[in-house]
Design a protein around this motif. Structure first.
Motif, mmCIF file in Angstrom:
data_model
loop_
_atom_site.group_PDB
_atom_site.id
_atom_site.type_symbol
_atom_site.label_atom_id
_atom_site.label_comp_id
_atom_site.label_asym_id
_atom_site.label_seq_id
_atom_site.Cartn_x
_atom_site.Cartn_y
_atom_site.Cartn_z
ATOM 1 N N SER A 206 33.994 40.466 42.498
ATOM 2 C CA SER A 206 34.911 39.328 42.528
ATOM 3 C C SER A 206 35.115 38.815 41.107
ATOM 4 N N GLY A 207 36.112 37.999 40.940
ATOM 5 C CA GLY A 207 36.372 37.405 39.638
ATOM 6 C C GLY A 207 37.307 38.250 38.799
ATOM 7 N N ASP A 208 37.392 37.862 37.542
ATOM 8 C CA ASP A 208 38.267 38.558 36.604
ATOM 9 C C ASP A 208 37.473 38.904 35.348
ATOM 10 N N VAL A 209 38.130 39.526 34.386
ATOM 11 C CA VAL A 209 37.446 40.021 33.189
ATOM 12 C C VAL A 209 36.652 38.919 32.474
ATOM 13 N N PRO A 210 37.223 37.733 32.216
ATOM 14 C CA PRO A 210 36.413 36.698 31.553
ATOM 15 C C PRO A 210 35.157 36.322 32.348
ATOM 16 N N GLN A 211 35.258 36.291 33.671
ATOM 17 C CA GLN A 211 34.081 35.990 34.488
ATOM 18 C C GLN A 211 33.065 37.124 34.414
ATOM 19 N N TRP A 212 33.535 38.363 34.404
ATOM 20 C CA TRP A 212 32.621 39.502 34.289
ATOM 21 C C TRP A 212 31.872 39.443 32.969
ATOM 22 N N ILE A 213 32.595 39.100 31.906
ATOM 23 C CA ILE A 213 31.979 39.022 30.582
ATOM 24 C C ILE A 213 30.958 37.896 30.543
ATOM 25 N N ASP A 214 31.286 36.745 31.113
ATOM 26 C CA ASP A 214 30.330 35.628 31.156
ATOM 27 C C ASP A 214 29.060 36.031 31.899
ATOM 28 N N ARG A 215 29.221 36.682 33.056
ATOM 29 C CA ARG A 215 28.057 37.113 33.837
ATOM 30 C C ARG A 215 27.236 38.146 33.069
ATOM 31 N N ALA A 216 27.920 39.073 32.416
ATOM 32 C CA ALA A 216 27.225 40.110 31.652
ATOM 33 C C ALA A 216 26.472 39.503 30.477
ATOM 34 N N THR A 217 27.078 38.529 29.816
ATOM 35 C CA THR A 217 26.424 37.864 28.688
ATOM 36 C C THR A 217 25.192 37.110 29.170
ATOM 37 N N ASP A 218 25.321 36.394 30.282
ATOM 38 C CA ASP A 218 24.166 35.696 30.859
ATOM 39 C C ASP A 218 23.083 36.691 31.250
ATOM 40 N N PHE A 219 23.480 37.795 31.852
ATOM 41 C CA PHE A 219 22.530 38.826 32.262
ATOM 42 C C PHE A 219 21.754 39.337 31.047
ATOM 43 N N ALA B 213 39.762 47.438 30.256
ATOM 44 C CA ALA B 213 39.810 45.975 30.422
ATOM 45 C C ALA B 213 38.834 45.296 29.463
ATOM 46 N N LEU B 214 37.658 45.878 29.304
ATOM 47 C CA LEU B 214 36.670 45.295 28.386
ATOM 48 C C LEU B 214 37.083 45.488 26.932
ATOM 49 N N GLN B 215 37.683 46.632 26.611
ATOM 50 C CA GLN B 215 38.188 46.850 25.246
ATOM 51 C C GLN B 215 39.227 45.801 24.903
ATOM 52 N N SER B 216 40.141 45.550 25.818
ATOM 53 C CA SER B 216 41.194 44.555 25.593
ATOM 54 C C SER B 216 40.629 43.155 25.398
ATOM 55 N N ALA B 217 39.486 42.898 25.995
ATOM 56 C CA ALA B 217 38.857 41.572 25.897
ATOM 57 C C ALA B 217 37.831 41.516 24.766
#
Length: 106
Positions: free
Chosen positions: A22-35, A67-71
């Protein structure tokens, strides 16, 4: 946590996770950073893995890198997927223990 079904391989579980992202790229990045912040993560010692997943999961993973490269979060897909697995497991845990379904006889 286990389903108790010995016929399920790790790829089956990973497929379930990736079909429910669920979520979008910014949310995935936030979760990954927290992880990554919450754990000692040695990216130099991680090993590539391959698992068989269904078409929905495959499509999501195939689009993830670009998607991650673009972000400006490239080469961190492992963190994103790990964070998604953790999120999914937390959601399962909040629903209570896994109950093995009764076997149906044919």
């Amino acid at each position: 946590m286990s389903s108790g079904n010995r016929q399920l391989a790790l790829g089956h579980y990973l497929d379930a996770v990736l079909r429910h992202v669920s979520g979008d790229v910014p949310q995935w990045i936030d979760r990954a950073t927290d992880f990554a912040t919450e754990r000692l993560w040695d990216s130099e010692s991680t090993q590539p893995s391959s698992y068989r997943v269904g078409s929905v999961a495959h499509a999501w993973v195939s689009d993830l890198s670009s998607a991650l490269q673009s972000a400006d979060f490239g080469r961190k897909g492992t963190l994103v997927i790990s964070a998604q697995v953790e999120l999914y497991l937390d959601a399962l845990e909040s629903e209570g223990p896994l109950v093995r379904p009764e076997r149906r006889r044919h």
